[in-house]
Design a protein around this motif. Structure first.
Motif, PDB file in Angstrom:
ATOM      1  N   GLY A  40      53.576  24.227  33.138  1.00 50.72           N
ATOM      2  CA  GLY A  40      54.388  23.659  34.174  1.00 50.72           C
ATOM      3  C   GLY A  40      53.703  23.547  35.535  1.00 50.72           C
ATOM      4  O   GLY A  40      52.846  24.270  35.664  1.00 50.72           O
ATOM      5  N   PRO A  41      54.391  23.243  36.826  1.00 52.40           N
ATOM      6  CA  PRO A  41      53.896  23.219  38.182  1.00 52.40           C
ATOM      7  C   PRO A  41      53.689  24.565  38.440  1.00 52.40           C
ATOM      8  O   PRO A  41      54.238  25.551  38.031  1.00 52.40           O
ATOM      9  CB  PRO A  41      54.897  22.449  38.986  1.00 52.40           C
ATOM     10  N   LEU A  42      52.719  24.659  39.432  1.00 52.65           N
ATOM     11  CA  LEU A  42      52.510  25.847  40.167  1.00 52.65           C
ATOM     12  C   LEU A  42      53.600  26.245  41.053  1.00 52.65           C
ATOM     13  O   LEU A  42      54.369  25.372  41.481  1.00 52.65           O
ATOM     14  CB  LEU A  42      51.344  25.596  41.302  1.00 52.65           C
ATOM     15  N   PRO A  43      53.914  27.398  41.348  1.00 49.38           N
ATOM     16  CA  PRO A  43      55.297  27.755  41.959  1.00 49.38           C
ATOM     17  C   PRO A  43      55.129  27.569  43.319  1.00 49.38           C
ATOM     18  O   PRO A  43      54.404  27.943  43.934  1.00 49.38           O
ATOM     19  CB  PRO A  43      55.304  29.379  41.680  1.00 49.38           C
ATOM     20  N   GLU A  44      56.616  26.871  43.551  1.00 53.14           N
ATOM     21  CA  GLU A  44      56.714  26.556  45.069  1.00 53.14           C
ATOM     22  C   GLU A  44      56.836  27.941  45.873  1.00 53.14           C
ATOM     23  O   GLU A  44      57.556  28.746  45.422  1.00 53.14           O
ATOM     24  CB  GLU A  44      57.930  25.664  45.011  1.00 53.14           C
ATOM     25  N   GLY A  45      56.278  28.013  46.806  1.00 52.20           N
ATOM     26  CA  GLY A  45      56.270  29.293  47.897  1.00 52.20           C
ATOM     27  C   GLY A  45      55.663  30.499  47.051  1.00 52.20           C
ATOM     28  O   GLY A  45      55.962  31.552  47.426  1.00 52.20           O
ATOM     29  N   GLY A  46      54.773  30.198  46.321  1.00 50.41           N
ATOM     30  CA  GLY A  46      54.231  31.500  45.452  1.00 50.41           C
ATOM     31  C   GLY A  46      52.694  31.438  45.394  1.00 50.41           C
ATOM     32  O   GLY A  46      51.959  30.922  46.467  1.00 50.41           O
ATOM     33  N   TRP A  47      52.096  32.027  44.698  1.00 54.21           N
ATOM     34  CA  TRP A  47      50.476  32.461  44.516  1.00 54.21           C
ATOM     35  C   TRP A  47      50.007  31.964  43.511  1.00 54.21           C
ATOM     36  O   TRP A  47      50.680  31.580  42.106  1.00 54.21           O
ATOM     37  CB  TRP A  47      50.466  33.875  44.657  1.00 54.21           C
ATOM     38  N   LEU A  48      48.600  31.431  43.539  1.00 50.24           N
ATOM     39  CA  LEU A  48      47.802  31.144  42.388  1.00 50.24           C
ATOM     40  C   LEU A  48      46.804  32.364  42.407  1.00 50.24           C
ATOM     41  O   LEU A  48      46.071  32.581  43.320  1.00 50.24           O
ATOM     42  CB  LEU A  48      47.005  29.954  42.598  1.00 50.24           C
ATOM     43  N   LEU A  49      46.853  33.234  41.208  1.00 46.07           N
ATOM     44  CA  LEU A  49      45.890  34.195  40.940  1.00 46.07           C
ATOM     45  C   LEU A  49      44.592  33.836  39.987  1.00 46.07           C
ATOM     46  O   LEU A  49      45.031  33.249  38.985  1.00 46.07           O
ATOM     47  CB  LEU A  49      46.559  35.369  40.479  1.00 46.07           C
ATOM     48  N   MET A  50      43.619  33.954  40.564  1.00 51.29           N
ATOM     49  CA  MET A  50      42.409  33.438  39.685  1.00 51.29           C
ATOM     50  C   MET A  50      41.688  34.669  38.918  1.00 51.29           C
ATOM     51  O   MET A  50      41.207  35.366  39.445  1.00 51.29           O
ATOM     52  CB  MET A  50      41.310  32.401  40.575  1.00 51.29           C
ATOM     53  N   ARG A  51      42.006  34.513  37.879  1.00 51.74           N
ATOM     54  CA  ARG A  51      41.508  35.683  37.114  1.00 51.74           C
ATOM     55  C   ARG A  51      39.963  35.187  36.508  1.00 51.74           C
ATOM     56  O   ARG A  51      39.914  34.232  35.864  1.00 51.74           O
ATOM     57  CB  ARG A  51      42.209  35.959  35.783  1.00 51.74           C
ATOM     58  N   THR A  52      39.087  36.206  36.848  1.00 54.44           N
ATOM     59  CA  THR A  52      37.685  35.799  36.556  1.00 54.44           C
ATOM     60  C   THR A  52      37.074  37.023  35.720  1.00 54.44           C
ATOM     61  O   THR A  52      35.796  36.933  35.188  1.00 54.44           O
ATOM     62  CB  THR A  52      36.865  35.710  37.800  1.00 54.44           C
ATOM     63  N   GLY A  53      37.781  38.239  35.597  1.00 54.62           N
ATOM     64  CA  GLY A  53      36.875  39.522  35.051  1.00 54.62           C
ATOM     65  C   GLY A  53      36.039  40.177  35.823  1.00 54.62           C
ATOM     66  O   GLY A  53      35.449  41.096  35.588  1.00 54.62           O
ATOM     67  N   TRP A  54      36.018  39.892  37.205  1.00 56.89           N
ATOM     68  CA  TRP A  54      35.325  40.301  38.214  1.00 56.89           C
ATOM     69  C   TRP A  54      35.482  41.658  38.503  1.00 56.89           C
ATOM     70  O   TRP A  54      34.638  42.539  39.121  1.00 56.89           O
ATOM     71  CB  TRP A  54      35.119  39.422  39.561  1.00 56.89           C
ATOM     72  N   ASP A  55      36.696  42.176  38.266  1.00 55.20           N
ATOM     73  CA  ASP A  55      36.980  43.283  38.640  1.00 55.20           C
ATOM     74  C   ASP A  55      36.444  44.440  37.735  1.00 55.20           C
ATOM     75  O   ASP A  55      36.282  45.535  38.136  1.00 55.20           O
ATOM     76  CB  ASP A  55      38.622  43.838  38.437  1.00 55.20           C
ATOM     77  N   ALA A  56      35.863  44.144  36.708  1.00 55.69           N
ATOM     78  CA  ALA A  56      35.265  45.030  35.676  1.00 55.69           C
ATOM     79  C   ALA A  56      33.763  45.560  36.704  1.00 55.69           C
ATOM     80  O   ALA A  56      33.186  46.596  36.245  1.00 55.69           O
ATOM     81  CB  ALA A  56      34.672  44.416  34.445  1.00 55.69           C
ATOM     82  N   ARG A  57      33.384  44.910  37.716  1.00 53.10           N
ATOM     83  CA  ARG A  57      32.109  45.095  38.447  1.00 53.10           C
ATOM     84  C   ARG A  57      32.434  45.955  39.622  1.00 53.10           C
ATOM     85  O   ARG A  57      31.572  46.320  40.445  1.00 53.10           O
ATOM     86  CB  ARG A  57      31.526  43.772  38.790  1.00 53.10           C
ATOM     87  N   SER A  58      33.707  46.118  39.637  1.00 52.32           N
ATOM     88  CA  SER A  58      34.235  46.721  41.182  1.00 52.32           C
ATOM     89  C   SER A  58      33.585  48.210  41.151  1.00 52.32           C
ATOM     90  O   SER A  58      33.794  48.588  42.634  1.00 52.32           O
ATOM     91  CB  SER A  58      35.647  47.030  41.301  1.00 52.32           C
ATOM     92  N   GLY A  59      33.166  48.840  40.445  1.00 52.35           N
ATOM     93  CA  GLY A  59      32.668  50.053  40.554  1.00 52.35           C
ATOM     94  C   GLY A  59      31.147  50.470  41.111  1.00 52.35           C
ATOM     95  O   GLY A  59      30.790  51.327  41.324  1.00 52.35           O
ATOM     96  N   ASP A  60      30.626  49.133  41.341  1.00 58.86           N
ATOM     97  CA  ASP A  60      29.134  49.241  41.648  1.00 58.86           C
ATOM     98  C   ASP A  60      28.930  48.098  42.721  1.00 58.86           C
ATOM     99  O   ASP A  60      29.273  46.912  42.613  1.00 58.86           O
ATOM    100  CB  ASP A  60      28.278  48.865  40.656  1.00 58.86           C
ATOM    101  N   GLN A  61      28.857  48.380  44.005  1.00 56.29           N
ATOM    102  CA  GLN A  61      28.472  47.599  45.210  1.00 56.29           C
ATOM    103  C   GLN A  61      27.522  46.242  44.817  1.00 56.29           C
ATOM    104  O   GLN A  61      27.868  45.151  44.975  1.00 56.29           O
ATOM    105  CB  GLN A  61      28.145  48.239  46.389  1.00 56.29           C
ATOM    106  N   ALA A  62      26.355  46.698  44.075  1.00 56.12           N
ATOM    107  CA  ALA A  62      25.411  45.815  43.999  1.00 56.12           C
ATOM    108  C   ALA A  62      25.802  44.599  42.937  1.00 56.12           C
ATOM    109  O   ALA A  62      25.580  43.625  42.934  1.00 56.12           O
ATOM    110  CB  ALA A  62      24.076  46.484  43.465  1.00 56.12           C
TER     111      ALA A  62
END
Length: 258
Positions: free
Chosen positions: A131-153
């Motif tokens: 269905g349509p994106l929510p009016e007045g809401g957010w689009l959250l883009m899940r990429t799996g990148w949070d798995a890297r958040s423990g290491d700056q490089a």
């Protein structure tokens, strides 16, 4: 009060779960690094004032040192030159701090290509299923990148050609800014733009186009893998820093359990 009472009963019974999407704020949290001659933000640190000692025998407290755009944080329109006449973070209407969110899973594409860019066609495919994106809401883009958040490089994933992190194409950013009914986007990476966004036209299109349109950004989100594509209520409450361009933010998601 009936609606609020029902909400409280649902939270107490576990019919509604609260998912924390916020990265813990420590001195190890990755921060953006801009090339010379540009100035950079500081990271996060604590400065102890007293801890049950001669400086304060019954209390423990700290000064905090951090940039506005450190860790999981909120981008206000005034953060970018295109939104320089827009809202600062203290002026964001409280009503817009709670709203629906759509979660678009790009983790498989990003696993194959860290420079993956979300295109409008990906959103159309998602809409055909959910269905349509929510009016007045957010689009959250899940990429799996949070798995890297423990290491700056690993999180910045940079080489001589630039940073290689996923994001949103210029055409898609323009569509989100000018044609969608969203109030903002959220990502797992260090900023709302892709790592190679300095080379795009316009450069940094999410910052330039969405903030210029009075919309918002959320960055360094975690745990998006725990969210369904729809049926998410997002709570994002930045500190009301007067004249602030952004703020570290506790971001929570409410989801209904079967």
């Amino acid at each position: 009060m009936a609606v609020l009472d029902e909400l409280l009963r649902a939270l107490t019974s576990g019919r509604i779960s609260v998912i924390d999407l916020t990265a813990p704020l420590t001195s190890d949290v990755p921060v953006l690094r801009l090339p010379e001659p540009f100035a950079n933000t500081i990271g996060f640190s604590l400065e102890e004032i007293s801890r049950f000692d001669d400086r304060g025998p019954a209390w423990y407290w700290n000064n905090i040192h951090t940039g506005e755009h450190t860790g999981t944080h909120f981008d206000a329109p005034v953060h970018w030159i295109t939104g320089r006449d827009g809202l600062d973070v203290a002026s964001v209407p409280p009503r817009q701090m709670i709203g629906p969110a759509a979660v678009l899973d790009c983790s498989a594409q990003v696993a194959d290509d860290p420079d993956f860019l979300l295109e409008t066609e990906h959103i159309r495919e998602w809409e055909s299923a959910h269905g349509p994106l929510p009016e007045g809401g957010w689009l959250l883009m899940r990429t799996g990148w949070d798995a890297r958040s423990g290491d700056q490089a690993e999180f910045l994933n940079a080489d001589d050609s630039g940073s290689h992190t996923p994001g949103i194409s210029p055409d898609c950013a323009r569509w989100l800014a000018e044609e969608s009914a969203l109030i903002g986007i959220g990502v797992e990476t260090v900023g709302t733009d892709a790592g190679l966004a300095p080379t795009f036209e316009p450069a940094f299109p999410c910052h330039s186009l969405l903030l210029g349109a009075g919309k918002y950004g959320l960055t360094q989100l975690q745990n998006l893998a725990l969210l369904p594509p729809t049926g998410v209520v997002l709570i994002a409450a930045p500190l009301p820093i007067v004249n602030g361009s952004g703020s570290p933010t506790r971001v929570l998601a409410l989801i209904e359990q079967d």
